[in-house]
Design an enzyme around this catalytic site. Structure first.
Site, PDB file in Angstrom:
ATOM      1  N   CYS A 184       0.830  -1.210   0.000  1.00  0.00           N
ATOM      2  CA  CYS A 184       0.000   0.000   0.000  1.00  0.00           C
ATOM      3  C   CYS A 184       0.861   1.256   0.000  1.00  0.00           C
ATOM      4  CB  CYS A 184      -0.930  -0.016   1.210  1.00  0.00           C
ATOM      5  SG  CYS A 184      -2.065   1.369   1.230  1.00  0.00           S
TER       6      CYS A 184
ATOM      7  N   CYS B 204      -0.649   4.156   1.953  1.00  0.00           N
ATOM      8  CA  CYS B 204      -0.540   4.065   3.416  1.00  0.00           C
ATOM      9  C   CYS B 204       0.910   4.288   3.868  1.00  0.00           C
ATOM     10  CB  CYS B 204      -0.947   2.691   3.945  1.00  0.00           C
ATOM     11  SG  CYS B 204      -2.283   1.895   3.074  1.00  0.00           S
ATOM     12  N   ASP B 205       1.866   3.708   3.150  1.00  0.00           N
ATOM     13  CA  ASP B 205       3.240   3.634   3.677  1.00  0.00           C
ATOM     14  C   ASP B 205       4.249   4.506   2.932  1.00  0.00           C
ATOM     15  OD1 ASP B 205       2.277   1.725   5.409  1.00  0.00           O
ATOM     16  OD2 ASP B 205       2.808   0.043   4.121  1.00  0.00           O
TER      17      ASP B 205
END
Ligand SMILES: Cc1cc2nc3c(=O)[nH]c(=O)nc-3n(C[C@H](O)[C@H](O)[C@H](O)COP(=O)(O)OP(=O)(O)OC[C@H]3O[C@@H](n4cnc5c(N)ncnc54)[C@H](O)[C@@H]3O)c2cc1C
Length: 311
Positions: free
Chosen positions: A134, A137-138
């Site tokens: 992701c 997200c990261d």
């Protein structure tokens, strides 16, 4: 004995919530079960620009709650629970979940798919610590570092471009000599200065110490092996359908996807499938939503007439 619902939907993604919206709107007692959070795969999408009704696009983390809100406003019940097994009891389906047993007259399976693993050394060890699925997200954890993206589809190119906001260099590694992604994404990706491509290449191992430091890669044409120094690697090599809990209850194709007819019906009366989990799915948000609507309409018709055409 457990309460009997009219319709239970497994999975809170675009397919599941759309099915729930239609079923609830038709005054069915409908329950949606989700094991993680509302939205499904959209939570992994940074920016969605091909879902109708959002001229400026929409962030995945915004769309998930909107799908839930619209369906629950119309009467869909939702429960956070993981379905572990489905069995038949006469003309009902019995679901074993980590929150107890549930029964239903019609079941819509909209459980989507999970990221396929490479199955190489270091992948499990560094998951969440340099290995990610992701970028939205990261990505920010990799500020000014070199990262790699593995894959050649829309998701790989999209997420690779997203990573150029943070990383100093993004290397896209693909085992073929050309990506599968749509033309627009290919054009945009090639125009990104920080994004480079390594074609005909596979990753053989992910190595590091407390986090990822390098990849061992191999050119599939020449067999030549080399090292690529990276601080992180994002894997988008495909998706595996979430059907483990079905235990051969309904026919699957050779890729593990549920076989349905055009009304999303399986060969088992009362059981339907919608979205990425079914065979021949276009694996897009809009098609998942369309499948969900079709499945709910077919389920309601079955509840009213008891008819289940052969497929
Ligand atoms: C990185 C990435 C970017 C993408 N970008 C786009 C894009 O820009 N545009 C586009 O149209 N599509 C995009 N897609 C594809 C799109 O996200 C999917 O096609 C769509 O989300 C599928 O919806 P679905 O409802 O079928 O399944 P999912 O969204 O996968 O939802 C399934 C849900 O079921 C739940 N579940 C699974 N098993 C169980 C169980 N046993 N019990 C309870 N719950 C369970 C899961 O937790 C999940 O929430 C992208 C996908 C990825 C991975």
């Amino acid at each position: 004995m457990a309460d009997v619902y009219d319709v239970i939907i497994i999975g809170g993604g675009a397919a599941g919530f759309t099915a729930g919206l239609y079923a609830a709107r038709d005054r069915c007692r409908a329950l949606l079960l989700e094991r993680f959070a509302a939205g499904g795969q959209v939570l992994n999408c940074e920016h969605i620009e091909n879902y109708p009704g959002f001229p400026d696009g929409v962030a995945g983390y915004s769309l998930g709650p909107l799908l839930q809100q619209q369906a629950t406003n119309l009467g869909l019940e939702m429960k956070l629970a993981e379905v572990q097994e489905v069995k038949l009891a006469g003309d009902k389906q019995v679901l074993q979940t980590d929150g107890g047993e549930l029964r239903t007259k019609a079941l819509i399976i909209a459980s989507g798919s999970s990221f396929t693993k490479l199955g190489i050394p270091g992948e499990e060890e560094f998951l969440g610590n340099g290995v990610s699925h992701c970028a939205s997200c990261d990505g920010a954890f990799f500020m000014d570092q070199s990262v790699a993206v593995v894959g050649g589809g829309d998701a790989a190119l999209d997420e690779g471009m997203h990573l150029t906001q943070y990383a100093s260099q993004v290397t896209l590694i693909h085992r073929r000599d050309t990506p599968r992604a749509c033309q627009l994404l290919q054009e945009r990706a090639r125009a990104k200065e920080k994004l480079s491509f390594r074609w005909n290449t596979v990753v053989r191992a992910i190595e590091g110490d407390d986090t990822v430091r390098r990849l061992q890669v191999e050119d599939v044409k020449t067999g030549e092996r080399s090292q690529l120094e990276v601080g992180g690697v994002f894997l988008y090599i495909g998706l595996t359908p979430n059907t483990q809990f079905l235990n051969d209850l309904v026919p699957l194709n050779d890729r593990g996807q549920i076989i349905t007819d055009l009304w999303m019906r399986t060969t088992v009366p009362g059981i339907l499938a919608a979205g990425d989990v079914r065979h021949e799915s276009a694996r897009q948000l809009v098609s998942a939503a369309g499948d969900g609507a079709t499945a709910a309409l077919a389920a309601v018709r079955y509840l009213r007439t008891g008819e289940w055409a052969e497929n």
